[in-house]
Scaffold this motif. Structure first.
Motif, PDB file in Angstrom:
ATOM      1  N   ARG A 143       0.994  -1.274  -0.089  1.00  0.00           N
ATOM      2  CA  ARG A 143       0.161  -0.239   0.079  1.00  0.00           C
ATOM      3  C   ARG A 143       0.614   1.194   0.135  1.00  0.00           C
ATOM      4  NH1 ARG A 143      -2.005  -0.417   4.729  1.00  0.00           N
ATOM      5  NH2 ARG A 143      -3.734  -1.659   4.049  1.00  0.00           N
ATOM      6  N   ALA A 144       0.555   2.152  -0.712  1.00  0.00           N
ATOM      7  CA  ALA A 144       1.423   3.484  -1.081  1.00  0.00           C
ATOM      8  C   ALA A 144       0.080   5.196  -1.399  1.00  0.00           C
ATOM      9  CB  ALA A 144       2.495   3.598  -2.176  1.00  0.00           C
ATOM     10  N   THR A 145       0.094   5.848  -0.613  1.00  0.00           N
ATOM     11  CA  THR A 145      -0.959   6.921  -1.134  1.00  0.00           C
ATOM     12  C   THR A 145       0.475   8.005  -1.270  1.00  0.00           C
ATOM     13  OG1 THR A 145      -0.858   7.760   1.337  1.00  0.00           O
ATOM     14  CG2 THR A 145      -2.299   5.789   0.602  1.00  0.00           C
ATOM     15  N   ASP A 146      -0.522   8.789  -2.045  1.00  0.00           N
ATOM     16  CA  ASP A 146       0.004  10.024  -2.688  1.00  0.00           C
ATOM     17  C   ASP A 146      -0.266  11.685  -2.388  1.00  0.00           C
ATOM     18  OD1 ASP A 146       2.309  10.744  -5.297  1.00  0.00           O
ATOM     19  OD2 ASP A 146       0.808  12.184  -5.642  1.00  0.00           O
ATOM     20  N   PRO A 147       0.228  11.861  -1.472  1.00  0.00           N
ATOM     21  CA  PRO A 147      -0.542  13.398  -1.350  1.00  0.00           C
ATOM     22  C   PRO A 147      -0.894  13.915  -2.501  1.00  0.00           C
ATOM     23  CG  PRO A 147       1.803  13.441  -0.104  1.00  0.00           C
ATOM     24  CD  PRO A 147       1.152  12.936  -1.334  1.00  0.00           C
ATOM     25  N   ASN A 148      -0.513  14.380  -3.564  1.00  0.00           N
ATOM     26  CA  ASN A 148      -0.991  15.305  -5.000  1.00  0.00           C
ATOM     27  C   ASN A 148      -2.236  14.019  -5.338  1.00  0.00           C
ATOM     28  OD1 ASN A 148       2.489  15.790  -4.749  1.00  0.00           O
ATOM     29  ND2 ASN A 148       0.759  17.786  -4.618  1.00  0.00           N
ATOM     30  N   ARG A 149      -2.354  13.221  -5.168  1.00  0.00           N
ATOM     31  CA  ARG A 149      -3.104  11.721  -6.400  1.00  0.00           C
ATOM     32  C   ARG A 149      -2.355  12.124  -7.212  1.00  0.00           C
ATOM     33  NH1 ARG A 149      -9.292  14.195  -4.564  1.00  0.00           N
ATOM     34  NH2 ARG A 149      -9.467  14.144  -2.264  1.00  0.00           N
ATOM     35  N   ASP A 150      -1.722  11.531  -7.679  1.00  0.00           N
ATOM     36  CA  ASP A 150      -0.791  11.932  -8.636  1.00  0.00           C
ATOM     37  C   ASP A 150      -0.648  10.238  -9.344  1.00  0.00           C
ATOM     38  OD1 ASP A 150       0.601  13.864  -8.825  1.00  0.00           O
ATOM     39  OD2 ASP A 150       1.754  13.072  -7.942  1.00  0.00           O
ATOM     40  N   THR A 151      -0.983   9.465  -9.710  1.00  0.00           N
ATOM     41  CA  THR A 151      -0.685   8.655 -10.538  1.00  0.00           C
ATOM     42  C   THR A 151       0.211   7.448 -10.350  1.00  0.00           C
ATOM     43  OG1 THR A 151      -2.083   8.561 -12.473  1.00  0.00           O
ATOM     44  CG2 THR A 151      -0.666   6.713 -12.684  1.00  0.00           C
ATOM     45  N   LEU A 152       0.535   6.351  -9.270  1.00  0.00           N
ATOM     46  CA  LEU A 152       1.787   5.523  -8.914  1.00  0.00           C
ATOM     47  C   LEU A 152       1.666   4.685  -9.892  1.00  0.00           C
ATOM     48  CD1 LEU A 152       0.918   6.131  -5.036  1.00  0.00           C
ATOM     49  CD2 LEU A 152       2.326   7.644  -6.815  1.00  0.00           C
ATOM     50  N   ARG A 153       3.293   4.218  -9.848  1.00  0.00           N
ATOM     51  CA  ARG A 153       3.964   3.692 -10.988  1.00  0.00           C
ATOM     52  C   ARG A 153       5.249   2.990 -10.086  1.00  0.00           C
ATOM     53  NH1 ARG A 153       2.238   2.869 -15.859  1.00  0.00           N
ATOM     54  NH2 ARG A 153       1.718   4.770 -16.864  1.00  0.00           N
ATOM     55  N   TYR A 154       5.141   1.516  -9.892  1.00  0.00           N
ATOM     56  CA  TYR A 154       5.593   0.862  -8.496  1.00  0.00           C
ATOM     57  C   TYR A 154       6.968  -0.013  -9.644  1.00  0.00           C
ATOM     58  CZ  TYR A 154       1.763   1.281  -6.401  1.00  0.00           C
ATOM     59  OH  TYR A 154       0.985   2.723  -4.903  1.00  0.00           O
ATOM     60  N   ASP A 155       8.132  -0.820  -8.887  1.00  0.00           N
ATOM     61  CA  ASP A 155       8.977  -1.364  -9.225  1.00  0.00           C
ATOM     62  C   ASP A 155       8.913  -2.621  -8.535  1.00  0.00           C
ATOM     63  OD1 ASP A 155       9.270  -0.322 -11.914  1.00  0.00           O
ATOM     64  OD2 ASP A 155      11.017   1.125 -10.870  1.00  0.00           O
ATOM     65  N   VAL A 156       9.192  -3.809  -7.987  1.00  0.00           N
ATOM     66  CA  VAL A 156       9.239  -4.722  -7.383  1.00  0.00           C
ATOM     67  C   VAL A 156      10.550  -5.694  -8.410  1.00  0.00           C
ATOM     68  CG1 VAL A 156       8.238  -6.586  -6.594  1.00  0.00           C
ATOM     69  CG2 VAL A 156       6.687  -4.787  -6.961  1.00  0.00           C
ATOM     70  N   ARG A 157      11.188  -6.058  -7.004  1.00  0.00           N
ATOM     71  CA  ARG A 157      12.324  -6.952  -7.226  1.00  0.00           C
ATOM     72  C   ARG A 157      12.062  -7.876  -5.793  1.00  0.00           C
ATOM     73  NH1 ARG A 157      17.791  -3.579  -7.317  1.00  0.00           N
ATOM     74  NH2 ARG A 157      17.030  -2.239  -5.302  1.00  0.00           N
ATOM     75  N   LEU A 158      12.623  -8.390  -6.163  1.00  0.00           N
ATOM     76  CA  LEU A 158      12.851 -10.328  -5.501  1.00  0.00           C
ATOM     77  C   LEU A 158      13.842 -11.065  -5.272  1.00  0.00           C
ATOM     78  CD1 LEU A 158      11.263 -11.911  -3.268  1.00  0.00           C
ATOM     79  CD2 LEU A 158      10.179 -13.311  -6.063  1.00  0.00           C
ATOM     80  N   PHE A 159      14.671 -10.755  -3.936  1.00  0.00           N
ATOM     81  CA  PHE A 159      15.628 -12.064  -4.235  1.00  0.00           C
ATOM     82  C   PHE A 159      15.962 -12.768  -3.454  1.00  0.00           C
ATOM     83  CE2 PHE A 159      16.358  -7.087  -4.724  1.00  0.00           C
ATOM     84  CZ  PHE A 159      17.172  -7.158  -5.528  1.00  0.00           C
ATOM     85  N   ARG A 160      17.184 -14.277  -3.271  1.00  0.00           N
ATOM     86  CA  ARG A 160      17.193 -14.565  -2.441  1.00  0.00           C
ATOM     87  C   ARG A 160      17.617 -14.366  -1.823  1.00  0.00           C
ATOM     88  NH1 ARG A 160      17.558 -20.924  -4.620  1.00  0.00           N
ATOM     89  NH2 ARG A 160      16.238 -20.876  -5.879  1.00  0.00           N
ATOM     90  N   GLU A 161      17.577 -14.185  -0.608  1.00  0.00           N
ATOM     91  CA  GLU A 161      18.602 -14.151   0.888  1.00  0.00           C
ATOM     92  C   GLU A 161      20.050 -14.517   0.632  1.00  0.00           C
ATOM     93  OE1 GLU A 161      17.904 -14.031   6.067  1.00  0.00           O
ATOM     94  OE2 GLU A 161      18.108 -16.735   4.725  1.00  0.00           O
ATOM     95  N   GLY A 162      20.645 -13.726   0.692  1.00  0.00           N
ATOM     96  CA  GLY A 162      21.914 -13.950   0.146  1.00  0.00           C
ATOM     97  C   GLY A 162      22.584 -13.457  -1.088  1.00  0.00           C
ATOM     98  N   SER A 163      21.544 -13.261  -1.226  1.00  0.00           N
ATOM     99  CA  SER A 163      22.384 -12.962  -2.895  1.00  0.00           C
ATOM    100  C   SER A 163      22.149 -11.313  -3.767  1.00  0.00           C
ATOM    101  CB  SER A 163      21.574 -13.175  -4.726  1.00  0.00           C
ATOM    102  OG  SER A 163      20.992 -13.458  -5.796  1.00  0.00           O
ATOM    103  N   THR A 164      22.533 -10.490  -4.100  1.00  0.00           N
ATOM    104  CA  THR A 164      22.813  -9.692  -5.043  1.00  0.00           C
ATOM    105  C   THR A 164      21.804  -9.180  -5.967  1.00  0.00           C
ATOM    106  OG1 THR A 164      24.727  -9.731  -5.412  1.00  0.00           O
ATOM    107  CG2 THR A 164      24.291  -8.208  -3.542  1.00  0.00           C
ATOM    108  N   SER A 165      21.616 -10.322  -6.506  1.00  0.00           N
ATOM    109  CA  SER A 165      20.976 -10.105  -7.885  1.00  0.00           C
ATOM    110  C   SER A 165      19.643 -10.357  -7.799  1.00  0.00           C
ATOM    111  CB  SER A 165      21.905 -11.242  -9.079  1.00  0.00           C
ATOM    112  OG  SER A 165      22.945 -10.114  -9.279  1.00  0.00           O
ATOM    113  N   PRO A 166      18.543  -9.725  -8.793  1.00  0.00           N
ATOM    114  CA  PRO A 166      17.012 -10.561  -7.911  1.00  0.00           C
ATOM    115  C   PRO A 166      16.909 -11.624  -9.041  1.00  0.00           C
ATOM    116  CG  PRO A 166      17.170  -8.365  -9.529  1.00  0.00           C
ATOM    117  CD  PRO A 166      18.476  -8.793  -8.679  1.00  0.00           C
ATOM    118  N   THR A 167      15.575 -12.666  -8.166  1.00  0.00           N
ATOM    119  CA  THR A 167      15.311 -13.617  -9.175  1.00  0.00           C
ATOM    120  C   THR A 167      14.293 -13.622  -9.951  1.00  0.00           C
ATOM    121  OG1 THR A 167      13.996 -14.139  -7.646  1.00  0.00           O
ATOM    122  CG2 THR A 167      16.387 -15.079  -7.521  1.00  0.00           C
TER     123      THR A 167
END
Length: 502
Positions: A143-167
């Motif tokens: 969940r995220a909100t915007d005070p200006n009611r702007d259109t929000l876009r999201y980026d999601v990254r998923l990692f295995r624990e101990g890895s620096t490169s996203p799976t």
């Protein structure tokens, strides 16, 4: 005379009064209308809720849903009109109010990035950070909100624990949820959401969850994927299928006696060697330094020692044993001249090894191999038909194998009517399991035009798992199970071969 003078004075007064009224008459005030529209400069979209001020006079109004505003009853003249709305700069323009027409003005607002307020950092909704026993396919929610009611876009990254490169990574999402699949079992994952409003970028804290332990799937098998064999584990349900290998070609999976490891054949290192991995497909490592080899790579098999510390495998005319850590390589036997070993099995009942030797597709001997060394003892032979690799029954008294009853022989080693048989090692009796006897008649339970191949006993010896395939070698291969007497045949896996029942 006196009355005449009074009359003259009265008339003069009336004349004066009339003259005074004519000099002070004011013409009625005429009023104008000023109206206009407030738009976004770049998109020409209407701006709703902008505050519009007209000066002089200081009157204020607000734009409607179409960006329009209107000031009525304005005195004719020049005015300044301003429009204000976050996150835009205030726009000012002049207009001439004319009583003859409605004055129209358009104000174009330009975004003022210095006024844009950043969205709130995304907060995890599902799963709650730190949750364990999560399925390998799940929906991430935040969940995220915007005070200006702007259109929000999201980026999601998923990692295995101990890895620096996203799976897995995803960009430009408009929804505040995401389905992720094909996660590894018994693994901790770290994930983070980045939210963007076109001006500001805000990162969430790091969230975590741990997937559930690997399920206890009884069936192992090989399946063609992109032209190469890969190893899978499966349960009775078609939805319970897990791919365990990814690179190279991998086949002939055989589980360890304690069910914790799986040995298999692989050409990932170009040549064909034996490998061992954990039951969930992790920690794959090569065991043999000597290649496993024979007449046909996919026809080869091997076995575990009853205590699970060693593997026995064929390498052309030699039969070797090696510890599962790759040490202690030792030659157990040499095949007769002109023959290769093709497969083997080791029974803890009597500590006996059985192996198959071949001198071509249609020349086979089944022999007992002394574990401590010594002469090979033949127990079954065929000189004009295909025979599969034998496996011991759990009690060590019988061998289960496939034998082709067809008479065709060609350079490809085609089989026309391969059936499953049980060989009693005491009496020498050979029992056909691909036929069942009902009402004193022999009725073939195996579909006509197919072969039954690669049989294995279930751990308790009550059932058998095997491959059934079209005898043209071009049709689909299915994995089937049946009772140890050949009855109650049913499909277990729609596409697969070389099965093993853990």
């Amino acid at each position: 005379m006196r009355h005449f003078r009074l009359f003259i004075s009265f008339c003069a007064g009336l004349l004066g009064l009339w003259s005074c009224t004519e000099d002070t008459f004011v013409e009625p005030t005429r009023l104008a209308t000023v109206r206009g529209q407030v738009l976004v400069s770049t998109t020409r979209q209407p701006v709703r809720g902008a505050l519009v001020r007209i000066s002089p006079g200081g009157r204020i109004t607000e734009t409607d849903s179409t960006g329009n505003f209107r000031f009525d009853s304005v005195l004719a003249g020049r005015y300044t009109v301003s429009a204000t709305k976050e996150p835009f700069r205030t726009e000012v323009a002049t207009v001439e109010a004319d009583v003859q027409l409605v004055s129209q003005i358009t104000l174009l607002l330009v975004e003022d990035r210095t006024q844009n307020k950043a969205p709130t950092p995304p907060a995890s909704v599902t799963p709650t950070s730190g949750t364990a026993n999560v399925p390998t396919t799940l929906t991430l929610k935040w969940r995220a909100t915007d005070p200006n009611r702007d259109t929000l876009r999201y980026d999601v990254r998923l990692f295995r624990e101990g890895s620096t490169s996203p799976t897995q990574s995803f960009t430009g999402l408009l929804a505040d949820s995401l389905v992720v699949a094909n996660l590894a079992y018994n693994t901790t994952y770290i994930w983070q959401v980045t939210v963007r409003d076109g001006v500001n970028t805000v990162n969430s804290p790091l969230f975590s969850f741990r997937t559930r332990p690997f399920p206890d799937l009884p069936y192992l098998f090989a399946r063609r994927v992109g032209g190469q064999y890969q190893i899978f584990a499966s349960g009775p349900s078609p939805s319970e299928v897990q791919q365990l290998t990814q690179s190279g070609s991998n086949w002939r999976p055989i589980g360890s006696p304690d069910r914790r490891q799986i040995a298999f054949i692989s050409n990932v290192d170009t040549e064909t060697f034996l490998y061992v991995m954990n039951a969930d497909g992790s920690n794959s490592r090569r065991v043999t330094s000597v290649p496993i080899g024979g007449q046909s790579a996919t026809d080869l098999s091997f076995c575990w020692s009853p205590d699970g510390t060693q593997l026995v495998f064929p390498s052309y005319d030699k039969l070797y044993t090696v510890r599962t850590d790759g040490t202690g390589l030792r030659q157990l036997a040499t095949a007769p001249a002109g023959r290769f070993f093709a497969g083997c099995d080791w029974s803890g009942q009597g500590n006996r090894l059985v192996a198959r030797t071949t001198a071509g597709f249609y020349d086979h001997d089944i022999v007992i191999v002394p574990v401590a060394g010594g002469a090979l003892t033949p127990v079954f032979s065929r000189r004009s038909s295909r025979v599969g690799n034998p496996v011991f029954s759990p009690d060590g008294r019988q061998l289960l194998l496939s034998v082709d009853l067809g008479t065709l022989q060609n350079e490809q080693g085609r089989q026309l009517d391969a059936r499953l048989f049980v060989l009693d090692l005491v009496s020498g009796t050979l029992t056909d399991l691909s036929s069942v006897r009902t009402e004193n008649q022999s009725q073939t339970s195996k579909p006509a035009g197919t072969n039954d191949l690669d049989p294995q006993f279930s751990p308790n010896g009550a059932r058998i798992i095997f491959t059934n395939t079209d005898n043209t070698h071009t049709g689909p291969r299915t994995i089937q199970v049946m009772d140890v007497d050949g009855r109650n045949r049913q499909q277990a896996v729609q596409q697969g071969e070389m099965p093993f029942w853990r």
